[in-house]
Design a protein around this motif. Structure first.
Motif, PDB file in Angstrom:
ATOM      1  N   LEU A 171      10.653  38.943  49.076  1.00  0.00           N
ATOM      2  CA  LEU A 171      10.134  38.493  47.784  1.00  0.00           C
ATOM      3  C   LEU A 171       9.446  37.138  47.843  1.00  0.00           C
ATOM      4  CD1 LEU A 171      13.002  39.582  45.337  1.00  0.00           C
ATOM      5  CD2 LEU A 171      10.875  40.777  45.889  1.00  0.00           C
ATOM      6  N   LEU A 172       9.569  36.429  48.979  1.00  0.00           N
ATOM      7  CA  LEU A 172       8.864  35.159  49.130  1.00  0.00           C
ATOM      8  C   LEU A 172       7.359  35.387  49.163  1.00  0.00           C
ATOM      9  CD1 LEU A 172      11.021  33.362  51.855  1.00  0.00           C
ATOM     10  CD2 LEU A 172      10.821  32.697  49.452  1.00  0.00           C
ATOM     11  N   CYS A 173       6.603  34.421  48.702  1.00  0.00           N
ATOM     12  CA  CYS A 173       5.143  34.505  48.757  1.00  0.00           C
ATOM     13  C   CYS A 173       4.683  34.432  50.209  1.00  0.00           C
ATOM     14  CB  CYS A 173       4.516  33.385  47.939  1.00  0.00           C
ATOM     15  SG  CYS A 173       4.980  33.442  46.197  1.00  0.00           S
ATOM     16  N   ASP A 174       3.574  35.071  50.514  1.00  0.00           N
ATOM     17  CA  ASP A 174       3.066  35.130  51.884  1.00  0.00           C
ATOM     18  C   ASP A 174       2.902  33.743  52.493  1.00  0.00           C
ATOM     19  OD1 ASP A 174       2.916  37.894  51.851  1.00  0.00           O
ATOM     20  OD2 ASP A 174       0.890  37.877  51.005  1.00  0.00           O
ATOM     21  N   GLY A 175       3.521  33.562  53.669  1.00  0.00           N
ATOM     22  CA  GLY A 175       3.345  32.313  54.406  1.00  0.00           C
ATOM     23  C   GLY A 175       4.002  31.111  53.773  1.00  0.00           C
ATOM     24  N   THR A 176       4.907  31.326  52.807  1.00  0.00           N
ATOM     25  CA  THR A 176       5.550  30.203  52.125  1.00  0.00           C
ATOM     26  C   THR A 176       7.062  30.387  52.141  1.00  0.00           C
ATOM     27  OG1 THR A 176       5.639  31.190  49.913  1.00  0.00           O
ATOM     28  CG2 THR A 176       3.575  30.131  50.567  1.00  0.00           C
ATOM     29  N   THR A 177       7.739  29.401  51.612  1.00  0.00           N
ATOM     30  CA  THR A 177       9.190  29.495  51.445  1.00  0.00           C
ATOM     31  C   THR A 177       9.557  29.338  49.969  1.00  0.00           C
ATOM     32  OG1 THR A 177       9.411  27.111  51.868  1.00  0.00           O
ATOM     33  CG2 THR A 177       9.669  28.595  53.747  1.00  0.00           C
ATOM     34  N   ASP A 178       8.604  29.705  49.094  1.00  0.00           N
ATOM     35  CA  ASP A 178       8.866  29.587  47.654  1.00  0.00           C
ATOM     36  C   ASP A 178       8.347  30.819  46.920  1.00  0.00           C
ATOM     37  OD1 ASP A 178       6.083  29.355  47.246  1.00  0.00           O
ATOM     38  OD2 ASP A 178       6.171  27.176  47.512  1.00  0.00           O
ATOM     39  N   TYR A 179       8.360  30.738  45.592  1.00  0.00           N
ATOM     40  CA  TYR A 179       7.957  31.873  44.752  1.00  0.00           C
ATOM     41  C   TYR A 179       6.792  31.489  43.841  1.00  0.00           C
ATOM     42  CZ  TYR A 179      12.646  33.230  46.262  1.00  0.00           C
ATOM     43  OH  TYR A 179      13.751  33.510  47.014  1.00  0.00           O
ATOM     44  N   SER A 180       5.932  30.604  44.336  1.00  0.00           N
ATOM     45  CA  SER A 180       4.842  30.068  43.512  1.00  0.00           C
ATOM     46  C   SER A 180       3.778  31.101  43.171  1.00  0.00           C
ATOM     47  CB  SER A 180       4.182  28.882  44.226  1.00  0.00           C
ATOM     48  OG  SER A 180       3.708  29.279  45.504  1.00  0.00           O
ATOM     49  N   CYS A 181       3.746  32.218  43.882  1.00  0.00           N
ATOM     50  CA  CYS A 181       2.695  33.203  43.657  1.00  0.00           C
ATOM     51  C   CYS A 181       2.953  34.088  42.443  1.00  0.00           C
ATOM     52  CB  CYS A 181       2.514  34.087  44.891  1.00  0.00           C
ATOM     53  SG  CYS A 181       4.014  34.981  45.369  1.00  0.00           S
ATOM     54  N   TYR A 182       4.171  34.035  41.885  1.00  0.00           N
ATOM     55  CA  TYR A 182       4.464  34.869  40.725  1.00  0.00           C
ATOM     56  C   TYR A 182       3.835  34.257  39.474  1.00  0.00           C
ATOM     57  CZ  TYR A 182       7.701  37.317  43.767  1.00  0.00           C
ATOM     58  OH  TYR A 182       8.231  38.042  44.798  1.00  0.00           O
ATOM     59  N   SER A 183       3.321  35.117  38.604  1.00  0.00           N
ATOM     60  CA  SER A 183       2.511  34.659  37.469  1.00  0.00           C
ATOM     61  C   SER A 183       3.326  34.095  36.316  1.00  0.00           C
ATOM     62  CB  SER A 183       1.646  35.817  36.948  1.00  0.00           C
ATOM     63  OG  SER A 183       2.466  36.921  36.593  1.00  0.00           O
ATOM     64  N   SER A 184       4.584  34.454  36.216  1.00  0.00           N
ATOM     65  CA  SER A 184       5.384  33.981  35.086  1.00  0.00           C
ATOM     66  C   SER A 184       6.677  33.329  35.568  1.00  0.00           C
ATOM     67  CB  SER A 184       5.716  35.147  34.149  1.00  0.00           C
ATOM     68  OG  SER A 184       6.580  36.072  34.788  1.00  0.00           O
ATOM     69  N   ASP A 185       7.220  32.476  34.725  1.00  0.00           N
ATOM     70  CA  ASP A 185       8.480  31.819  35.058  1.00  0.00           C
ATOM     71  C   ASP A 185       9.633  32.821  35.127  1.00  0.00           C
ATOM     72  OD1 ASP A 185       7.292  29.353  35.164  1.00  0.00           O
ATOM     73  OD2 ASP A 185       7.747  28.829  33.072  1.00  0.00           O
ATOM     74  N   SER A 186       9.580  33.863  34.299  1.00  0.00           N
ATOM     75  CA  SER A 186      10.636  34.874  34.318  1.00  0.00           C
ATOM     76  C   SER A 186      10.642  35.642  35.637  1.00  0.00           C
ATOM     77  CB  SER A 186      10.469  35.844  33.146  1.00  0.00           C
ATOM     78  OG  SER A 186       9.202  36.485  33.199  1.00  0.00           O
ATOM     79  N   ALA A 187       9.434  35.891  36.178  1.00  0.00           N
ATOM     80  CA  ALA A 187       9.344  36.586  37.461  1.00  0.00           C
ATOM     81  C   ALA A 187       9.889  35.710  38.589  1.00  0.00           C
ATOM     82  CB  ALA A 187       7.891  36.976  37.752  1.00  0.00           C
ATOM     83  N   LYS A 188       9.578  34.420  38.532  1.00  0.00           N
ATOM     84  CA  LYS A 188      10.105  33.489  39.536  1.00  0.00           C
ATOM     85  C   LYS A 188      11.634  33.425  39.465  1.00  0.00           C
ATOM     86  CE  LYS A 188       6.014  30.493  39.404  1.00  0.00           C
ATOM     87  NZ  LYS A 188       5.484  29.158  39.022  1.00  0.00           N
TER      88      LYS A 188
END
Length: 420
Positions: A241-258
């Motif tokens: 579920l991590l964003c590609d090449g990252t260690t976070d969830y910044s690629c999700y469009s909404s705060d609820s998805a994150k």
């Protein structure tokens, strides 16, 4: 049955439930602990994963080689032995200052869990009045395991947030284990009497004979496939579920998805625990083989959707599998054990436990290897997990259509539980 005996069996049942909850607090916190161990001892992912693998290897070895202890020496003595070993391993974390020493304690705790868990599983047969009640009680035990799986990670997160070492989780589990051991020692367990013909035959060789038994092997393979798929969720879902090449969830469009991505494992465990309490009721009112067939189908669909739709879909479908996975393992375990006479329950429980732990160790490892072959993309690992779920569904479908255990379960019901 007298009122005293009824109260005694109720207490024994609750003690069994608490044993499952207690060791789940440590076993299912491993993902949170691994993050801290990597920093503390400056080790890589493969080395850190031994915290999970060696625990499962310990359970597997114990289940196969020591499962007969409950049949040979009795449930109560074997439970106390296993709880004592687990408590000792937990307290020794206070003096552990090297990674190798911690791995040794992890292995010892796995061996100990295998000892008391096989005895506890055998005990469930002793206190059940039918194979249906056996399945309900097994779902209850696994429901409390699910509660422990939620509590443990929360305790680790609280300790870390307040600057306390994660080893205090094991100390807490050790204290609880000691209390359970003392209660088990004081409580009067049902008298365990082996048939005279089996008095000297409970041994490791009996476990090996189960390799030729279609019921033992069928349910053990099902347990392997299920646990391999289940462990895929709590071991590799956070990475997927991590964003590609990252260690976070910044690629999700909404705060609820994150938020959903961050707490995906906790949501999975919560749904699994909730489902197991519901499963106690379901297994008393519906055909168990139909439930397993339908639920395994939904799990396979959820995995396929999570791969085809990517992380945006997996964000919902992967945690959702918890509600459908909830009843599968305890029912597989219960029906597998219930195909045998009560004096064999410890050996059979250990045999199935061996394949259970093997699935938990091998499944995530194979997923990791396949993912690394394709540049570390966890999606390819989940293709492997989807194959596991698909094979499991085919097996559950065939079990529902042909019902190969019907006559055997009816025979055991009549001979072991006194059903007409």
């Amino acid at each position: 049955m007298t009122q005293t005996n009824t109260h005694n069996l109720t207490l024994i049942r609750w003690l069994t439930y608490l044993m499952f909850m207690m060791f789940a607090m440590t076993s299912d916190s491993v993902g949170e602990i691994i993050k801290e161990v990597k920093i503390e001892f400056d080790i890589n992912n493969t080395q850190a994963s031994l915290m999970h693998t060696l625990f499962m290897v310990g359970i597997a070895i114990s289940g196969l080689f020591l499962g007969f202890l409950a049949d040979k020496f009795g449930r109560k003595q074997t439970i106390i032995l296993g709880l004592g070993g687990f408590a000792l391993s937990c307290y020794l974390f206070l003096i552990g200052d090297t990674f190798h020493f911690i791995l040794a304690l992890i292995t010892l705790s796995g061996l100990s869990v295998g000892v008391f868990k096989t005895a506890a599983l055998a005990l469930i047969g002793d206190i059940s009045r039918s194979t249906k009640e056996h399945t309900g009680t097994m779902n209850g035990a696994e429901a409390f395991f699910g509660v422990g799986a939620i509590i443990g990670p929360l305790i680790v997160a609280y300790l870390i947030h307040n600057g306390a070492p994660w080893i205090w989780l094991y100390v807490l589990a050790g204290i609880l284990c000691t209390l359970l051991m003392l209660l088990a020692w004081k409580v009067n367990y049902p008298a365990y009497q082996k048939p005279a013909a089996t008095n000297n035959k409970s041994s490791f060789s009996n476990s090996l004979k189960l390799l030729k038994d279609p019921y033992a092997m069928g349910f053990s393979i099902a347990a392997f496939l299920y646990v391999a798929a289940e462990s895929a969720i709590y071991v590799w879902m956070p990475t997927y579920l991590l964003c590609d090449g990252t260690t976070d969830y910044s690629c999700y469009s909404s705060d609820s998805a994150k938020t959903l991505a961050i707490y995906s494992v906790s949501i999975f465990f919560a749904l699994r625990a909730l489902g197991r309490f519901v499963g106690i009721w379901m297994m008393q009112h519906f055909n168990w083989s139909m439930v397993l067939m339908l639920f395994s189908f939904v799990i396979a669909i959820c995995f396929i959707a999570g791969i085809v739709g990517g992380r945006e879909i997996a964000l919902f479908t992967f945690p959702l599998t918890g509600i459908f996975m909830s009843v599968i393992y305890p029912t597989i375990n219960s029906k597998g054990i219930s195909c045998f006479a009560k004096h064999e329950h410890g050996t059979v429980a250990g045999f199935i436990l061996f394949f259970t732990a093997l699935g938990a160790a091998v499944g995530p490892l194979v997923m990791g290897i396949v993912s690394d072959m394709y540049g570390g993309d966890a999606q390819y690992g989940f293709i492997v997990a989807t194959i596991f779920t698909s094979i499991l569904f085919v097996g559950m479908l065939l079990n529902y259509l042909f019902n190969p255990t019907e006559k055997q379960l009816a025979k055991i019901e009549k001979s072991q539980y006194g059903a007409a």
